[in-house]
Scaffold this motif. Structure first.
Motif, PDB file in Angstrom:
ATOM      1  N   ALA A 295       0.844  -1.200   0.000  1.00  0.00           N
ATOM      2  CA  ALA A 295       0.000   0.000   0.000  1.00  0.00           C
ATOM      3  C   ALA A 295       0.873   1.241   0.000  1.00  0.00           C
ATOM      4  N   GLU A 296       0.286   2.360  -0.430  1.00  0.00           N
ATOM      5  CA  GLU A 296       0.951   3.661  -0.313  1.00  0.00           C
ATOM      6  C   GLU A 296      -0.098   4.733  -0.100  1.00  0.00           C
ATOM      7  N   LYS A 297       0.293   5.759   0.652  1.00  0.00           N
ATOM      8  CA  LYS A 297      -0.618   6.858   0.956  1.00  0.00           C
ATOM      9  C   LYS A 297       0.205   8.068   1.368  1.00  0.00           C
ATOM     10  N   GLU A 298      -0.445   9.189   1.535  1.00  0.00           N
ATOM     11  CA  GLU A 298       0.242  10.385   2.028  1.00  0.00           C
ATOM     12  C   GLU A 298       0.286  10.348   3.552  1.00  0.00           C
ATOM     13  N   GLY A 299       1.353  10.866   4.119  1.00  0.00           N
ATOM     14  CA  GLY A 299       1.503  10.884   5.563  1.00  0.00           C
ATOM     15  C   GLY A 299       2.381  12.038   5.987  1.00  0.00           C
ATOM     16  N   LYS A 300       2.923  11.968   7.209  1.00  0.00           N
ATOM     17  CA  LYS A 300       3.808  13.014   7.722  1.00  0.00           C
ATOM     18  C   LYS A 300       4.948  12.387   8.515  1.00  0.00           C
ATOM     19  N   LEU A 301       6.087  13.046   8.450  1.00  0.00           N
ATOM     20  CA  LEU A 301       7.253  12.679   9.237  1.00  0.00           C
ATOM     21  C   LEU A 301       7.765  13.937   9.914  1.00  0.00           C
ATOM     22  N   GLY A 302       7.677  13.980  11.240  1.00  0.00           N
ATOM     23  CA  GLY A 302       8.106  15.168  11.964  1.00  0.00           C
ATOM     24  C   GLY A 302       7.364  16.413  11.531  1.00  0.00           C
ATOM     25  N   GLY A 303       6.096  16.283  11.151  1.00  0.00           N
ATOM     26  CA  GLY A 303       5.298  17.421  10.713  1.00  0.00           C
ATOM     27  C   GLY A 303       5.483  17.796   9.269  1.00  0.00           C
ATOM     28  N   VAL A 304       6.385  17.109   8.555  1.00  0.00           N
ATOM     29  CA  VAL A 304       6.652  17.396   7.150  1.00  0.00           C
ATOM     30  C   VAL A 304       5.882  16.398   6.284  1.00  0.00           C
ATOM     31  N   ALA A 305       5.281  16.879   5.195  1.00  0.00           N
ATOM     32  CA  ALA A 305       4.537  16.000   4.296  1.00  0.00           C
ATOM     33  C   ALA A 305       5.439  14.887   3.770  1.00  0.00           C
ATOM     34  N   ALA A 306       4.911  13.660   3.766  1.00  0.00           N
ATOM     35  CA  ALA A 306       5.708  12.500   3.375  1.00  0.00           C
ATOM     36  C   ALA A 306       4.838  11.504   2.622  1.00  0.00           C
ATOM     37  N   MET A 307       5.485  10.614   1.876  1.00  0.00           N
ATOM     38  CA  MET A 307       4.818   9.446   1.312  1.00  0.00           C
ATOM     39  C   MET A 307       5.016   8.285   2.272  1.00  0.00           C
ATOM     40  N   ASP A 308       3.964   7.500   2.437  1.00  0.00           N
ATOM     41  CA  ASP A 308       3.953   6.394   3.395  1.00  0.00           C
ATOM     42  C   ASP A 308       3.786   5.095   2.610  1.00  0.00           C
ATOM     43  N   TYR A 309       4.852   4.268   2.587  1.00  0.00           N
ATOM     44  CA  TYR A 309       4.837   3.035   1.807  1.00  0.00           C
ATOM     45  C   TYR A 309       4.830   1.820   2.732  1.00  0.00           C
ATOM     46  N   GLU A 310       4.041   0.814   2.368  1.00  0.00           N
ATOM     47  CA  GLU A 310       4.039  -0.462   3.070  1.00  0.00           C
ATOM     48  C   GLU A 310       4.382  -1.547   2.056  1.00  0.00           C
ATOM     49  N   PHE A 311       5.325  -2.424   2.419  1.00  0.00           N
ATOM     50  CA  PHE A 311       5.750  -3.463   1.480  1.00  0.00           C
ATOM     51  C   PHE A 311       6.420  -4.611   2.221  1.00  0.00           C
ATOM     52  N   ARG A 312       6.645  -5.692   1.485  1.00  0.00           N
ATOM     53  CA  ARG A 312       7.427  -6.822   1.985  1.00  0.00           C
ATOM     54  C   ARG A 312       8.700  -6.925   1.156  1.00  0.00           C
ATOM     55  N   TYR A 313       9.747  -7.448   1.784  1.00  0.00           N
ATOM     56  CA  TYR A 313      11.028  -7.578   1.100  1.00  0.00           C
ATOM     57  C   TYR A 313      11.700  -8.842   1.619  1.00  0.00           C
ATOM     58  N   THR A 314      12.135  -9.692   0.693  1.00  0.00           N
ATOM     59  CA  THR A 314      12.790 -10.948   1.055  1.00  0.00           C
ATOM     60  C   THR A 314      14.299 -10.771   1.009  1.00  0.00           C
ATOM     61  N   VAL A 315      14.961 -11.063   2.147  1.00  0.00           N
ATOM     62  CA  VAL A 315      16.409 -10.907   2.261  1.00  0.00           C
ATOM     63  C   VAL A 315      16.993 -12.207   2.795  1.00  0.00           C
ATOM     64  N   GLY A 316      17.920 -12.812   2.045  1.00  0.00           N
ATOM     65  CA  GLY A 316      18.556 -14.029   2.514  1.00  0.00           C
ATOM     66  C   GLY A 316      17.571 -15.141   2.826  1.00  0.00           C
ATOM     67  N   GLY A 317      16.453 -15.164   2.110  1.00  0.00           N
ATOM     68  CA  GLY A 317      15.452 -16.190   2.316  1.00  0.00           C
ATOM     69  C   GLY A 317      14.429 -15.862   3.379  1.00  0.00           C
ATOM     70  N   ALA A 318      14.621 -14.756   4.119  1.00  0.00           N
ATOM     71  CA  ALA A 318      13.675 -14.354   5.169  1.00  0.00           C
ATOM     72  C   ALA A 318      12.803 -13.206   4.669  1.00  0.00           C
ATOM     73  N   VAL A 319      11.506 -13.255   4.983  1.00  0.00           N
ATOM     74  CA  VAL A 319      10.558 -12.235   4.541  1.00  0.00           C
ATOM     75  C   VAL A 319      10.318 -11.238   5.675  1.00  0.00           C
ATOM     76  N   TYR A 320      10.457  -9.942   5.371  1.00  0.00           N
ATOM     77  CA  TYR A 320      10.216  -8.881   6.344  1.00  0.00           C
ATOM     78  C   TYR A 320       9.111  -7.956   5.853  1.00  0.00           C
ATOM     79  N   HIS A 321       8.391  -7.374   6.800  1.00  0.00           N
ATOM     80  CA  HIS A 321       7.275  -6.472   6.519  1.00  0.00           C
ATOM     81  C   HIS A 321       7.710  -5.059   6.912  1.00  0.00           C
ATOM     82  N   TYR A 322       7.471  -4.082   6.037  1.00  0.00           N
ATOM     83  CA  TYR A 322       7.989  -2.720   6.215  1.00  0.00           C
ATOM     84  C   TYR A 322       6.909  -1.653   6.134  1.00  0.00           C
ATOM     85  N   ARG A 323       7.138  -0.574   6.849  1.00  0.00           N
ATOM     86  CA  ARG A 323       6.513   0.729   6.597  1.00  0.00           C
ATOM     87  C   ARG A 323       7.659   1.714   6.430  1.00  0.00           C
TER      88      ARG A 323
END
Length: 362
Positions: A295-323
């Motif tokens: 998913a992706e949406k608009e958000g904020k970081l420290g009060g500054v406008a930001a893009m907010d991304y959610e994704f999965r990424y496989t590293v070394g055979g292990a799956v991680y979940h990210y924002r």
């Protein structure tokens, strides 16, 4: 001068293993000749790699890579072994490979096509042990998606040993060309791996905490005076001053949050273009199928406008979940990245969101 991390530090190796800060470091005094320590602070083992490699120990993951231009990464990860059920006398290391590691490789492979690689008997012979503990050695190749619809063969090498309630998994992943370059180095890496009786502590810290007048309740400072922001983390989380990336780790399940700055090579880059560039680099490092957008949406970081991304990424055979929050500010991109396993992803989202709110741009 403000500390600026180039884009390589954004590759999510949680962990991974896959970051590309291209700078070798000197070996520590107790490392074997021609090798250096690639262990993350606090682990109970010593991972040594040749001094010609590049360290990748961010986010508490022990590892390194041989070449920034092609996938060629080695890492060590630990997994609790108490939950693995086995019959009496069964080879638990082989069972862990079969039930936990191999399926992750098969999920990346086209048509699940994973083949045993049998042309490295020398490795297999000395990999019967890892740091003196009985081990299971596996080397497979898999055809995985690459850029622009292409395919490429990746090598996956694993040495798995059980010790003190955990499986220790030393892994290498790389392209055909990278494997040939790394083959003799991999011999040394496996042979020199050693368990330690006390947690590893690097010889010196990489940074000192910033001096701040007021810290939000229940939080602590997690960045230095070198950067143009103040990053605060929960008091109960661990802040590792031995790593050059500013990050905080939840000590029980290793969920982590990091903040990194990037200076674009060209002006006018958008947050969306920046994110696409990181995706391209992740594909280059771990293969095209390693990234999965959620998913992706608009958000904020420290009060500054930001893009907010959610994704999965496989590293070394292990799956991680990210924002990941990406905020442009005064000509720079600032990212705050939340990394967790799928099991623990939802547990600390409120803490992550508070860290994003409490961050202060200077």
């Amino acid at each position: 001068m403000k500390l600026v991390k180039r884009l390589g530090a954004l590759l999510l190796a949680g962990i991974l293993l896959a970051t590309t800060l291209c700078a070798c470091v000197k070996k520590e005094n107790d490392a074997p000749d021609g090798m250096m320590v690639a262990s993350a602070a606090g682990v109970d083992y010593m991972l040594y790699v040749p001094t010609t490699w590049n360290l990748n120990t961010f986010y508490g993951v022990s590892g390194a890579y041989r070449d920034a231009s092609a996938q060629s990464a080695v890492s060590v990860q630990t997994y609790a072994s108490a939950t693995l059920a086995s019959a009496e006398g069964e080879n638990r290391n082989a069972l862990f490979w079969q039930t936990s590691v191999l399926p992750q490789i098969e999920s990346r492979a086209l048509n699940g096509d994973v083949k045993a690689y049998t042309a490295d008997e020398a490795h297999a012979a000395h990999a019967l042990y890892l740091g003196g503990a009985p081990a299971e050695y596996r080397h497979v190749t898999a055809l995985v998606p690459a850029r622009e619809g292409e395919r490429e063969t990746l090598h996956f090498v694993y040495v798995i040993a059980e010790r003190s309630g955990s499986f220790y998994v030393l892994s290498f992943s790389g392209t055909e060309a990278a494997y040939k370059l790394c083959e003799s180095d991999l011999d040394k890496i496996i042979a020199e791996f050693a368990f330690a009786e006390t947690p590893y502590t690097p010889s010196k810290t990489a940074w000192k905490p910033a001096k701040v007048k007021e810290v939000p309740g229940g939080m602590k400072i997690a960045s230095s005076d070198e950067v143009a922001y103040r990053f605060f983390a929960p008091e109960t989380w661990t802040v590792d001053a031995y790593q050059r990336i500013f990050a905080a780790v939840e000590p029980n399940d290793r969920t982590n949050v990091s903040v990194v700055a990037y200076l674009p090579a060209e002006s006018g880059m958008s947050a969306e273009e920046f994110h696409q560039m990181t995706i391209d680099l992740m594909a280059k490092t771990s293969g095209e199928g390693a990234y999965e957008a959620i998913a992706e949406k608009e958000g904020k970081l420290g009060g500054v406008a930001a893009m907010d991304y959610e994704f999965r990424y496989t590293v070394g055979g292990a799956v991680y979940h990210y924002r990941q929050l990406v905020a442009p500010y005064r000509g720079m991109f600032y990212t705050m990245t939340y990394t967790a396993t799928e099991t623990h992803y939802g547990e600390h989202l409120e803490e992550f969101e508070r860290m994003a709110t409490e961050l202060i741009f200077r």
